[in-house]
Write a protein that holds these residues in place. Structure first.
Motif, short mmCIF file in Angstrom:
data_model
loop_
_atom_site.label_atom_id
_atom_site.label_comp_id
_atom_site.label_asym_id
_atom_site.label_seq_id
_atom_site.Cartn_x
_atom_site.Cartn_y
_atom_site.Cartn_z
N SER A 94 9.57 50.40 56.98
CA SER A 94 8.19 49.91 57.04
C SER A 94 7.31 50.61 56.01
CB SER A 94 7.61 50.11 58.43
OG SER A 94 7.43 51.49 58.70
N VAL A 95 7.81 51.68 55.39
CA VAL A 95 7.01 52.44 54.41
C VAL A 95 7.39 52.00 53.00
CG1 VAL A 95 6.33 54.73 53.60
CG2 VAL A 95 6.95 54.39 56.01
N ALA A 96 6.54 51.18 52.35
CA ALA A 96 6.82 50.73 50.99
C ALA A 96 6.53 51.85 50.00
CB ALA A 96 6.00 49.49 50.67
N LEU A 97 5.48 52.63 50.28
CA LEU A 97 5.11 53.75 49.41
C LEU A 97 4.56 54.88 50.26
CD1 LEU A 97 4.85 54.54 46.40
CD2 LEU A 97 2.50 53.66 46.48
N GLY A 98 5.20 56.05 50.16
CA GLY A 98 4.79 57.17 51.01
C GLY A 98 3.88 58.15 50.28
N ILE A 99 4.10 59.44 50.48
CA ILE A 99 3.25 60.49 49.91
C ILE A 99 3.35 60.52 48.39
CG2 ILE A 99 3.03 63.01 49.71
CD1 ILE A 99 3.78 63.12 52.72
N GLY A 100 2.21 60.72 47.70
CA GLY A 100 2.23 60.95 46.26
C GLY A 100 1.25 60.12 45.48
N ASP A 101 0.82 59.01 46.02
CA ASP A 101 -0.17 58.19 45.31
C ASP A 101 -1.51 58.28 46.06
OD1 ASP A 101 -1.30 56.17 43.55
OD2 ASP A 101 0.79 55.64 43.12
N ASP A 102 -2.46 57.45 45.69
CA ASP A 102 -3.76 57.53 46.35
C ASP A 102 -3.73 57.03 47.79
OD1 ASP A 102 -5.26 58.59 44.16
OD2 ASP A 102 -4.90 56.70 43.16
N CYS A 103 -2.84 56.12 48.06
CA CYS A 103 -2.67 55.62 49.42
C CYS A 103 -1.18 55.45 49.70
CB CYS A 103 -3.28 54.22 49.57
SG CYS A 103 -5.06 54.17 49.55
N ALA A 104 -0.83 55.43 50.95
CA ALA A 104 0.49 54.95 51.37
C ALA A 104 0.36 53.44 51.56
CB ALA A 104 0.90 55.62 52.67
N VAL A 105 1.47 52.75 51.39
CA VAL A 105 1.49 51.30 51.60
C VAL A 105 2.59 50.99 52.60
CG1 VAL A 105 1.74 49.03 50.50
CG2 VAL A 105 0.65 50.91 49.25
N CYS A 106 2.25 50.34 53.69
CA CYS A 106 3.20 50.14 54.80
C CYS A 106 3.11 48.70 55.32
CB CYS A 106 2.86 51.06 55.97
SG CYS A 106 2.76 52.79 55.53
N SER A 107 4.18 48.27 55.97
CA SER A 107 4.17 46.93 56.56
C SER A 107 4.25 47.02 58.07
CB SER A 107 5.36 46.09 56.10
OG SER A 107 5.80 46.48 54.84
N ILE A 108 3.49 46.16 58.72
CA ILE A 108 3.57 46.04 60.17
C ILE A 108 4.58 44.94 60.47
CG2 ILE A 108 2.27 45.49 62.27
CD1 ILE A 108 -0.25 46.38 60.66
N PRO A 109 5.61 45.23 61.27
CA PRO A 109 6.63 44.22 61.55
C PRO A 109 6.03 42.94 62.14
CG PRO A 109 7.29 46.36 62.43
CD PRO A 109 5.87 46.50 61.96
N TYR B 5 11.06 61.79 67.02
CA TYR B 5 10.32 60.65 67.55
C TYR B 5 10.32 59.44 66.60
CZ TYR B 5 8.77 63.42 71.49
OH TYR B 5 8.75 64.17 72.64
N GLY B 6 11.07 59.54 65.51
CA GLY B 6 11.16 58.40 64.59
C GLY B 6 9.85 58.09 63.90
N VAL B 7 9.14 59.13 63.47
CA VAL B 7 7.84 58.95 62.83
C VAL B 7 7.95 59.38 61.37
CG1 VAL B 7 5.45 59.76 62.82
CG2 VAL B 7 6.63 59.43 64.98
N ALA B 8 7.31 58.64 60.47
CA ALA B 8 7.29 59.02 59.05
C ALA B 8 5.93 59.61 58.69
CB ALA B 8 7.58 57.79 58.19
N LEU B 9 5.93 60.79 58.05
CA LEU B 9 4.69 61.35 57.51
C LEU B 9 4.40 60.61 56.21
CD1 LEU B 9 2.47 63.60 57.61
CD2 LEU B 9 3.99 65.00 56.22
N ILE B 10 3.29 59.88 56.16
CA ILE B 10 3.05 59.01 55.00
C ILE B 10 1.88 59.46 54.13
CG2 ILE B 10 4.09 56.95 56.03
CD1 ILE B 10 1.17 56.04 56.67
N GLY B 11 1.20 60.56 54.50
CA GLY B 11 0.10 61.00 53.65
C GLY B 11 -0.77 62.00 54.36
N GLY B 12 -1.87 62.37 53.70
CA GLY B 12 -2.76 63.34 54.31
C GLY B 12 -3.78 63.85 53.33
N ASP B 13 -4.32 65.01 53.67
CA ASP B 13 -5.34 65.62 52.83
C ASP B 13 -5.24 67.12 53.03
OD1 ASP B 13 -7.46 65.52 51.05
OD2 ASP B 13 -8.95 65.63 52.66
N THR B 14 -5.43 67.89 51.98
CA THR B 14 -5.32 69.35 52.09
C THR B 14 -6.55 69.98 51.46
OG1 THR B 14 -2.93 69.07 51.87
CG2 THR B 14 -3.78 71.29 51.64
N THR B 15 -7.27 70.77 52.23
CA THR B 15 -8.48 71.40 51.72
C THR B 15 -8.51 72.87 52.14
OG1 THR B 15 -9.63 70.64 53.67
CG2 THR B 15 -9.94 69.35 51.68
N LYS B 16 -9.40 73.62 51.50
CA LYS B 16 -9.54 75.04 51.83
C LYS B 16 -10.74 75.25 52.74
CE LYS B 16 -10.01 79.49 49.56
NZ LYS B 16 -8.87 80.31 49.25
N GLY B 17 -10.54 76.11 53.75
CA GLY B 17 -11.63 76.38 54.69
C GLY B 17 -11.08 76.97 55.97
#
Ligand code: ADP
Ligand code: MG
Length: 318
Positions: free
Chosen positions: A21-36, A113-125
């Motif tokens: 279901s994950v067409a594009l995961g971590i690394g670009d500006d967005c992840a791109v996924c399909s809902i079955p 649990y069969g979950v894919a990490l598809i993106g996020g955000d990392t900041t300092k604080g």
């Protein structure tokens, strides 16, 4: 966190997903996924803030399990099947040991649990962690808070109060530490009741996960279902022997009702489904009935009783 941010993500979080279901995961500006086909998306986000949800110095692997368990629990409470997770991390520094511990545990749980990490955000604080979870529901189906009816059975999975017992041990020490590991595990590593939620999707009339305490969370169901009430039999509350042997019966019962963060499911069920309960993947206790009275009445061995406090509310202390 500009210097090293990219390396940090690459090293610790950019694990390729084989999820179809994950067409594009971590690394670009967005992840791109399909809902079955035939499914809908259920989305929820949960945050852990140092000082509010956990103490400074809490090991990173325990933070990962706490974050993951509490976030997925919302999908369980909706009857949804987990699919994807995104992660927002605010870190005081890029500590290799911390990141290694955190990401290793997170990916273990993702696999489990069969979950894919598809993106996020990392900041300092100041340390803060948020996880957004995405799950699938068959179109038109969902386990909401608003479907309870008068006469429905009130059910609770597993045992309640353990997490509060674990927290008590952390803050004030255990009176005896025979069951310290069990209780701490219930606090730090809640098990999202995914399989149970999926099974309840066609059966339960309403459902919620117990994050603030049985009384508080049940009240959400009763209110959302049209100002309904409940009669609860306190002797039927599922309380672990470990909790009772550590803190005694009375405190255990108080925590079973008002201690939060057990992440068990509380749901209502038409009595005709009673025979279905033993077929579920885990023990479920019937603790009372929905009434039309708009109040919650408590009984202990047939006698009416009262209890102080109704649960944890972040902006209200009584
Ligand atoms: P942007 O600047 O466009 O917000 P970032 O540089 O923050 O992008 O993130 C780069 C990629 O890494 C994105 O795909 C983002 O989803 C992912 N990412 C950033 N932080 C995390 C994290 N903590 N966990 C997982 N993925 C992350
Ligand atoms: Mg961008």
């Amino acid at each position: 966190m500009s210097l090293g941010e990219f390396e940090l993500i690459q090293r610790y979080f950019a694990e390729a997903s084989s999820d179809a279901s994950v067409a594009l995961g971590i690394g670009d500006d967005c992840a791109v996924c399909s809902i079955p086909e035939g499914q809908q998306l259920a989305v929820s986000i949960d945050s852990l803030v140092q000082g509010t949800h956990f103490l400074e110095g809490t090991p990173a692997d325990l933070l990962a399990s706490r974050l993951f368990g509490s976030a997925l629990s919302d999908l369980a409470a909706m009857g949804a099947t987990p699919a994807w997770i995104t992660l927002a991390l605010t870190l005081p520094s890029a500590d290799d040991e911390w990141l290694q511990l955190f990401s290793t545990r997170l990916f273990e749980l993702c696999r489990q649990y069969g979950v894919a990490l598809i993106g996020g955000d990392t900041t300092k604080g100041p340390l803060q962690l948020s996880a957004q979870v995405h799950g699938f529901l068959p179109k038109g189906k969902r386990l909401t808070r608003s479907g309870a009816r008068e006469g429905d059975l009130i059910c609770i999975s597993g045992t309640v109060g353990d997490s509060r017992g674990g927290l008590e041990g952390l803050l004030n020490g255990f009176e005896n530490d025979r069951h310290a590991d069990y209780l701490l595990d219930r606090f730090y590593a809640p098990s999202p009741r995914i399989e149970l939620g999926e099974a309840l999707l066609d059966k339960a009339s309403a459902g919620i996960d117990i994050s603030d305490g049985v009384l508080s969370d049940l009240a959400h169901i009763l209110k959302a279902s049209g100002q309904l009430g409940a009669r609860l039999q306190l002797e039927a509350l599922p309380i672990s022997n470990q909790l009772i042997e550590t803190f005694g019966e009375e405190r255990s019962r108080q925590w079973a009702l008002t201690g939060g963060e057990d992440f068990e499911l509380c749901f209502t069920l038409s009595p005709e489904y009673l025979p279905f309960l033993p077929q579920l993947s885990m023990p479920v206790s019937v603790v009372g009935k929905v009434t039309s009275s708009a109040k919650v009445e408590l009984f202990l061995r047939g006698e009416a009783c009262e209890i102080q406090g109704s649960g944890y509310d972040h902006f209200h202390h009584n």
